[in-house]
Design an enzyme around this catalytic site. Structure first.
Site, PDB file in Angstrom:
ATOM      1  NE  ARG A   1      -3.734   0.013   1.809  1.00 37.28           N
ATOM      2  CZ  ARG A   1      -4.683  -0.567   2.538  1.00 37.28           C
ATOM      3  NH1 ARG A   1      -4.544  -0.477   3.720  1.00 37.28           N
ATOM      4  NH2 ARG A   1      -5.333  -1.590   1.842  1.00 37.28           N
ATOM      5  CE1 TYR A   2       0.630   4.426   4.290  1.00 33.84           C
ATOM      6  CE2 TYR A   2       0.901   2.145   5.098  1.00 33.84           C
ATOM      7  CZ  TYR A   2       0.148   3.516   5.127  1.00 33.84           C
ATOM      8  OH  TYR A   2      -0.657   3.673   6.138  1.00 33.84           O
TER       9      TYR A   2
ATOM     10  NE  ARG B   1       5.591   2.208   6.102  1.00 34.22           N
ATOM     11  CZ  ARG B   1       5.158   3.410   5.714  1.00 34.22           C
ATOM     12  NH1 ARG B   1       5.652   3.730   4.343  1.00 34.22           N
ATOM     13  NH2 ARG B   1       4.133   4.251   6.070  1.00 34.22           N
TER      14      ARG B   1
ATOM     15  CB  CYS C   1      -3.462 -16.481  15.657  1.00 37.09           C
ATOM     16  SG  CYS C   1      -3.419 -15.154  14.449  1.00 37.09           S
TER      17      CYS C   1
ATOM     18  CB  CYS D   1      -8.100 -10.991  18.276  1.00 34.55           C
ATOM     19  SG  CYS D   1      -6.368 -11.142  18.766  1.00 34.55           S
TER      20      CYS D   1
ATOM     21  CB  CYS E   1      -8.935 -10.914  13.770  1.00 40.36           C
ATOM     22  SG  CYS E   1      -7.561 -10.778  12.333  1.00 40.36           S
TER      23      CYS E   1
ATOM     24  NE  ARG F   1      -4.047  -8.530   7.288  1.00 35.05           N
ATOM     25  CZ  ARG F   1      -3.037  -7.889   7.948  1.00 35.05           C
ATOM     26  NH1 ARG F   1      -2.490  -8.665   8.672  1.00 35.05           N
ATOM     27  NH2 ARG F   1      -2.746  -6.776   7.861  1.00 35.05           N
TER      28      ARG F   1
ATOM     29  CG  ASP G   1      -9.329  -1.729  11.323  1.00 30.65           C
ATOM     30  OD1 ASP G   1      -9.029  -0.700  11.291  1.00 30.65           O
ATOM     31  OD2 ASP G   1      -8.407  -2.670  11.328  1.00 30.65           O
TER      32      ASP G   1
ATOM     33  CG  ASP H   1      -5.173   0.792   8.412  1.00 33.90           C
ATOM     34  OD1 ASP H   1      -5.063   1.694   7.536  1.00 33.90           O
ATOM     35  OD2 ASP H   1      -4.686   0.070   8.737  1.00 33.90           O
TER      36      ASP H   1
ATOM     37  CE  LYS I   1      -0.779   0.798  10.424  1.00 34.04           C
ATOM     38  NZ  LYS I   1      -0.563   0.391   8.948  1.00 34.04           N
TER      39      LYS I   1
END
Ligand code: PLP
Ligand code: SF4
Length: 374
Positions: A90-91, A94, A103, A107, A110, A112, A270, A307, A314
């Site tokens: 996206r950037y 990076r 995981c 969570c 989450c 994603r 999010d 975000d 962000k």
């Protein structure tokens, strides 16, 4: 022999195990688990003191997850910036490299969750494509190894990825994002720390959301990483009923510093479907930030970011410190709400007329109505 695989195998996973442990309806858990994987390490489960407490809310499935009236599957439009399945680019300089679908615990909020826990979406066979993509993009100088949780891979598998990345001449820094020090601190062994140390400059961002997560075990894991010379940051998610309280958030930030972790981001939760019960207003985030800056060590003050839905990245949001700004002076309020003026340098260039009136996002001041200077 490492003890962590044994601990991980003892996780609460099935609707039977989770419903029995927390006295919940098994069918409800079964339905929720079909939408997003359920798993809680026995270590993390042991930190839960009562039903509905801040740690419980993060990992125990809730009926409310089935409500899909609000939120979307991919709020950050990550798929649009995904040239190959394991990369989110996206950037300019990076990118994120997704290397593990697992995981230690899942969570419930989450971002994603459309991919995490699903081996067909984040698959080992995509790793080579991801490495090739990074090799072929000389502008990439920073790779964030993520997932899922990269520390769920074996030491050998993770080392293979880090070694391949380090061999790419244009990569300057490597980063790893992990919640393992919080969910399964036993996985951070001296052997793991010694392996990671070979791939410096390497940064790790951990994920803690509540002061009770900084146990002696977590502190020891973080200490091993810090002793390996790895700069540690923390990404915290602002969550309703977990840390949406200035006193709790301040204590979390202070306890992270004691563990040699520098708070990096507090994320506004999010806009993910099935997570409305865990989201707060943005005003709450601003209130939390207002209660950090000035009231405790500056090192304990991360950036609060949203975000942006739609994939804008962000965006920092700050309490409004600048009250007025003109050619002569800037009037600001300090942390305690008192007003102070700073005289401008003489010959400040005249403000250009504003093209259209819309909220301006300043890199320093966050969302503000102050127009750009110069
Ligand atoms: C968060 C994020 C990064 C890293 O952002 P930093 O502000 O440099 O930490 C990179 N790529 C994507 C897609 C991200 O979401
Ligand atoms: S540890 Fe990170 S990737 Fe894994 S479930 Fe939690 S938020 Fe998602």
């Amino acid at each position: 022999m490492d003890e962590w695989p044994q601990i991980l195998r003892g996780s609460l996973r099935t609707p039977e195990e989770i419903s029995a442990r927390f006295g919940l309806n098994k069918e409800m858990i079964r339905k929720v688990a079909r939408v997003f994987k359920t798993q809680i390490t026995p270590y993390y489960a042991s930190l839960i003191k009562s039903k509905g407490d801040p740690l419980y809310r993060q990992v125990v499935p809730d009926m409310a997850e089935l409500e899909r009236t609000n939120g979307v599957a991919d709020p950050l439009d990550e798929e649009r910036d995904s040239p190959v399945p394991s990369i989110i680019h996206r950037y300019p300089d990076r990118l994120l490299f997704l290397v593990s679908h697992c995981c230690a615990s899942y969570c419930r909020f989450c971002t994603r969750k459309r991919k995490v826990g699903d081996p067909s979406k984040i698959h080992p066979r995509y790793i080579e494509e991801g490495l090739d993509y990074i090799r072929n993009h000389a502008e990439i100088r920073d790779v964030i190894v993520s997932g899922g949780d990269p520390l769920m891979l074996s030491d050998a598998r993770l080392e293979y990825i880090l070694k391949e990345l380090r061999a790419i001449p244009h990569l300057e820094i490597l980063r790893v994002g992990t919640r393992v020090p919080c969910f399964l601190p036993q996985r951070v062994t001296p052997k793991l720390a010694a392996m990671l140390k070979k791939y410096h400059p390497l940064y790790i961002n951990v994920h803690f959301n509540h002061p009770d997560e900084l146990t002696p075990e977590a502190n020891q894991a973080l200490g091993l990483l810090a002793d390996a010379g790895i700069p540690l940051g923390c990404q915290t998610v602002l969550l309703k009923g977990v840390n949406d309280d200035p006193v709790i958030m301040r204590r979390l930030m202070q306890k992270l510093l004691i563990a040699r972790v520098r708070p990096y981001y507090i994320y506004q939760a999010d806009y993910v479907e099935g997570t409305d019960h865990l989201r707060t207003t943005v005003e709450k985030g601003i209130e939390v930030m207002d209660a950090l800056r000035g009231w405790t060590s500056g090192l304990a003050v991360p950036y609060y970011v949203i975000d942006s839905p739609g994939g804008g990245g962000k965006i920092p949001v700050l309490p409004k410190y600048v009250q007025t700004l003109d050619e002569n002076k800037v009037v600001m309020r300090n942390y305690a709400g008192e007003l102070y003026a700073y005289p401008q340098a003489q010959g400040t260039p005249k403000k250009r007329p504003r093209k259209e009136k819309q909220p301006y996002v300043d890199p320093c001041f966050g969302v503000t109505n102050v127009p750009p200077i110069g």
